[in-house]
Write an enzyme that holds these catalytic residues in place. Structure first.
Site, PDB file in Angstrom:
ATOM      1  N   MET A 108      -8.705   8.155  -0.359  1.00 18.59           N
ATOM      2  CA  MET A 108      -9.615   8.715   0.825  1.00 18.59           C
ATOM      3  C   MET A 108      -9.936  10.244   0.559  1.00 18.59           C
ATOM      4  O   MET A 108      -9.151  11.036   0.178  1.00 18.59           O
ATOM      5  CB  MET A 108      -8.723   8.515   2.103  1.00 18.59           C
ATOM      6  CG  MET A 108      -8.119   7.237   2.499  1.00 18.59           C
ATOM      7  SD  MET A 108      -7.440   7.166   3.845  1.00 18.59           S
ATOM      8  CE  MET A 108      -6.695   5.756   3.813  1.00 18.59           C
TER       9      MET A 108
ATOM     10  N   HIS B  73      -1.078  -1.084  -4.285  1.00 20.09           N
ATOM     11  CA  HIS B  73      -2.349  -0.814  -3.984  1.00 20.09           C
ATOM     12  C   HIS B  73      -2.218   0.735  -3.548  1.00 20.09           C
ATOM     13  O   HIS B  73      -1.656   1.332  -3.007  1.00 20.09           O
ATOM     14  CB  HIS B  73      -2.595  -1.527  -2.429  1.00 20.09           C
ATOM     15  CG  HIS B  73      -3.784  -1.429  -1.748  1.00 20.09           C
ATOM     16  ND1 HIS B  73      -4.802  -2.140  -2.130  1.00 20.09           N
ATOM     17  CD2 HIS B  73      -4.233  -0.763  -0.742  1.00 20.09           C
ATOM     18  CE1 HIS B  73      -6.017  -1.844  -1.308  1.00 20.09           C
ATOM     19  NE2 HIS B  73      -5.670  -1.039  -0.342  1.00 20.09           N
TER      20      HIS B  73
ATOM     21  N   SER C  42       0.924  -1.184   0.129  1.00 23.04           N
ATOM     22  CA  SER C  42       0.069   0.057   0.051  1.00 23.04           C
ATOM     23  C   SER C  42       0.811   1.253   0.025  1.00 23.04           C
ATOM     24  O   SER C  42       1.648   1.513   1.022  1.00 23.04           O
ATOM     25  CB  SER C  42      -0.661  -0.033   1.490  1.00 23.04           C
ATOM     26  OG  SER C  42      -1.494   1.308   1.407  1.00 23.04           O
TER      27      SER C  42
ATOM     28  N   GLY D  39      -3.142   3.838   7.782  1.00 23.58           N
ATOM     29  CA  GLY D  39      -2.195   2.594   7.988  1.00 23.58           C
ATOM     30  C   GLY D  39      -1.655   2.445   9.282  1.00 23.58           C
ATOM     31  O   GLY D  39      -1.842   3.390  10.292  1.00 23.58           O
TER      32      GLY D  39
ATOM     33  N   HIS E 287      -8.121   1.302  -4.419  1.00 19.88           N
ATOM     34  CA  HIS E 287      -9.262   1.091  -3.272  1.00 19.88           C
ATOM     35  C   HIS E 287      -9.771   2.390  -2.863  1.00 19.88           C
ATOM     36  O   HIS E 287      -9.140   3.442  -2.207  1.00 19.88           O
ATOM     37  CB  HIS E 287      -8.387   0.461  -2.388  1.00 19.88           C
ATOM     38  CG  HIS E 287      -9.320   0.235  -0.814  1.00 19.88           C
ATOM     39  ND1 HIS E 287      -8.679   0.009   0.418  1.00 19.88           N
ATOM     40  CD2 HIS E 287     -10.498   0.382  -0.704  1.00 19.88           C
ATOM     41  CE1 HIS E 287      -9.517  -0.224   1.242  1.00 19.88           C
ATOM     42  NE2 HIS E 287     -10.945  -0.056   0.594  1.00 19.88           N
TER      43      HIS E 287
ATOM     44  N   MET F 279     -11.982   4.809  -1.224  1.00 15.24           N
ATOM     45  CA  MET F 279     -12.697   4.920   0.223  1.00 15.24           C
ATOM     46  C   MET F 279     -13.245   6.333   0.111  1.00 15.24           C
ATOM     47  O   MET F 279     -12.698   7.275   0.799  1.00 15.24           O
ATOM     48  CB  MET F 279     -11.815   4.817   1.355  1.00 15.24           C
ATOM     49  CG  MET F 279     -11.455   3.381   1.529  1.00 15.24           C
ATOM     50  SD  MET F 279      -9.853   3.343   2.726  1.00 15.24           S
ATOM     51  CE  MET F 279      -8.532   3.524   1.166  1.00 15.24           C
TER      52      MET F 279
ATOM     53  N   ASP G 284      -4.494   3.654  -1.907  1.00 17.22           N
ATOM     54  CA  ASP G 284      -5.730   3.996  -1.167  1.00 17.22           C
ATOM     55  C   ASP G 284      -6.061   5.588  -1.320  1.00 17.22           C
ATOM     56  O   ASP G 284      -5.419   6.577  -1.012  1.00 17.22           O
ATOM     57  CB  ASP G 284      -5.289   3.885   0.396  1.00 17.22           C
ATOM     58  CG  ASP G 284      -4.973   2.479   0.674  1.00 17.22           C
ATOM     59  OD1 ASP G 284      -5.980   1.614   0.543  1.00 17.22           O
ATOM     60  OD2 ASP G 284      -3.938   2.046   1.233  1.00 17.22           O
TER      61      ASP G 284
ATOM     62  N   ASP H 186      -6.920  -6.287   3.785  1.00 20.46           N
ATOM     63  CA  ASP H 186      -6.193  -4.888   4.009  1.00 20.46           C
ATOM     64  C   ASP H 186      -6.340  -4.644   5.256  1.00 20.46           C
ATOM     65  O   ASP H 186      -7.266  -4.324   5.868  1.00 20.46           O
ATOM     66  CB  ASP H 186      -6.852  -4.142   2.825  1.00 20.46           C
ATOM     67  CG  ASP H 186      -6.263  -2.739   3.027  1.00 20.46           C
ATOM     68  OD1 ASP H 186      -5.159  -2.759   3.503  1.00 20.46           O
ATOM     69  OD2 ASP H 186      -7.020  -1.966   2.185  1.00 20.46           O
ATOM     70  N   GLY H 187      -5.091  -4.430   5.857  1.00 21.74           N
ATOM     71  CA  GLY H 187      -4.806  -3.540   7.228  1.00 21.74           C
ATOM     72  C   GLY H 187      -4.348  -4.587   8.272  1.00 21.74           C
ATOM     73  O   GLY H 187      -4.689  -5.874   8.384  1.00 21.74           O
TER      74      GLY H 187
ATOM     75  N   MET I  97     -11.687  -5.686   4.769  1.00 17.77           N
ATOM     76  CA  MET I  97     -11.074  -4.869   5.547  1.00 17.77           C
ATOM     77  C   MET I  97     -10.866  -5.397   7.102  1.00 17.77           C
ATOM     78  O   MET I  97     -11.674  -5.588   7.763  1.00 17.77           O
ATOM     79  CB  MET I  97     -11.709  -3.488   5.704  1.00 17.77           C
ATOM     80  CG  MET I  97     -11.871  -2.564   4.659  1.00 17.77           C
ATOM     81  SD  MET I  97     -10.455  -2.361   3.871  1.00 17.77           S
ATOM     82  CE  MET I  97      -9.677  -1.465   5.200  1.00 17.77           C
TER      83      MET I  97
HETATM   84  C1  DX5 Z   1      -6.570   1.648   5.421  1.00 17.29           C
HETATM   85  C2  DX5 Z   1      -5.885   1.079   4.025  1.00 17.29           C
HETATM   86  C3  DX5 Z   1      -4.893   0.192   3.916  1.00 17.29           C
HETATM   87  C4  DX5 Z   1      -3.628   0.478   4.764  1.00 17.29           C
HETATM   88  C5  DX5 Z   1      -2.675  -0.595   5.113  1.00 17.29           C
HETATM   89  O1  DX5 Z   1      -7.715   2.234   5.310  1.00 17.29           O
HETATM   90  O2  DX5 Z   1      -6.817   0.773   3.123  1.00 17.29           O
HETATM   91  O3  DX5 Z   1      -4.381  -0.066   2.734  1.00 17.29           O
HETATM   92  O4  DX5 Z   1      -2.827   1.413   4.134  1.00 17.29           O
HETATM   93  O5  DX5 Z   1      -1.778  -0.232   5.935  1.00 17.29           O
HETATM   94  P1  DX5 Z   1      -1.117  -1.085   7.266  1.00 17.29           P
HETATM   95  O6  DX5 Z   1      -0.628  -2.480   6.318  1.00 17.29           O
HETATM   96  O7  DX5 Z   1      -0.104  -0.479   7.813  1.00 17.29           O
HETATM   97  O8  DX5 Z   1      -2.306  -1.618   8.048  1.00 17.29           O
HETATM   98 ZN    ZN Z   2      -6.493  -0.190   1.118  1.00 12.00          ZN
END
Ligand code: DX5
Ligand code: ZN
Length: 219
Positions: free
Chosen positions: A39, A35, A10, A148, A67, A69, A37, A179-180, A141
């Site tokens: 947001m 990946h 990510s 992260g 992804h 969000m 993210d 993911d997470g 999730m």
């Molecule tokens: C959270 C994201 C993840 C995140 C994962 O909203 O969707 O992709 O960046 O990070 P880690 O692996 O540090 O949990």
């Molecule tokens: Zn993600």
């Protein structure tokens, strides 16, 4: 035949001051997917990066796993397709009506790329089941989306197991991504439960990324 696990670093956890260098580092570490993210500060309590930033690495030679969000993800699909997204995943919680979810699945499929749907940890798993025959991927999730570096929520393991049984007993082609909070320990739980794709941010960001990706693939 043994299943090949894919690893998707990510970008959120990497150094935004040197994005192109970081994307190249991810490619050179032989990551399967990148990946991304996205947001908006409305769907989740954080703002990450968006279209102009993704434009800078649109030609990078790696599978782009977007992804979303964000609210109203249907408004941004065309833009991410232009930026060479290979997979677009959106959240079920972004819509109230089933017909809106189905319309967006159809719209993304018409672009000849993969489509994924995701649910937050507290959304009942049953909500996602009716869509599994129509999508290429379901993203579980294992943290509350937004940041992260959080810890893996244990109920994700059971959710992956249930999805695996549901998908395989019906012969669907849908992949499962988690993911997470993924590290060696939690990746093993997810793999044993039947996951296909591991997203990892904070675990992979250091200079051991190449070794760590190999480690995750061999658990
Ligand atoms: C959270 C994201 C993840 C995140 C994962 O909203 O969707 O992709 O960046 O990070 P880690 O692996 O540090 O949990
Ligand atoms: Zn993600």
């Amino acid at each position: 035949m043994e299943k090949v696990i894919k690893v998707a670093p990510s970008l959120l956890s990497f150094n935004f001051g040197e994005l192109n260098k970081e994307v190249n580092r991810i490619i050179n570490a032989k990551a399967d997917w990148l990946h991304l993210d996205i947001m908006d500060g409305v769907f989740v309590n954080n703002i990450s990066f968006g279209i102009p930033v993704c434009e800078t690495f649109k030609d990078a030679k790696i599978f782009k796993d977007v992804h979303l969000m964000i609210v109203n993800p249907h408004l941004y699909v065309d833009k991410f397709v232009e930026l060479n997204a290979n997979l677009i995943t959106f959240h079920l919680e972004a819509y109230k009506k089933k017909s809106d979810v189905l319309d967006l699945i159809k719209k993304i499929k018409e672009k000849k790329i993969m489509v994924g749907i995701s649910i937050k940890p507290e959304t009942p798993l049953e909500y996602v089941l009716p869509y599994l025959k129509d999508v290429d991927l379901v993203l579980v999730m294992s943290v509350e989306p937004g940041f992260g570096g959080q810890s893996y929520i244990e109920n994700a393991t059971q959710r992956i197991k249930t999805l695996y049984d549901y998908i395989h007993s019906r012969g669907y082609k849908c992949l499962i991504e988690v993911d997470g909070g993924i590290n060696e320990k939690t990746a093993k739980l997810a793999i044993d439960a039947g996951v296909d794709v591991l997203v990892a941010g904070s675990y992979l960001k250091d200079d051991k990324i190449k070794e760590k990706i190999q480690k995750l693939k061999k658990l």
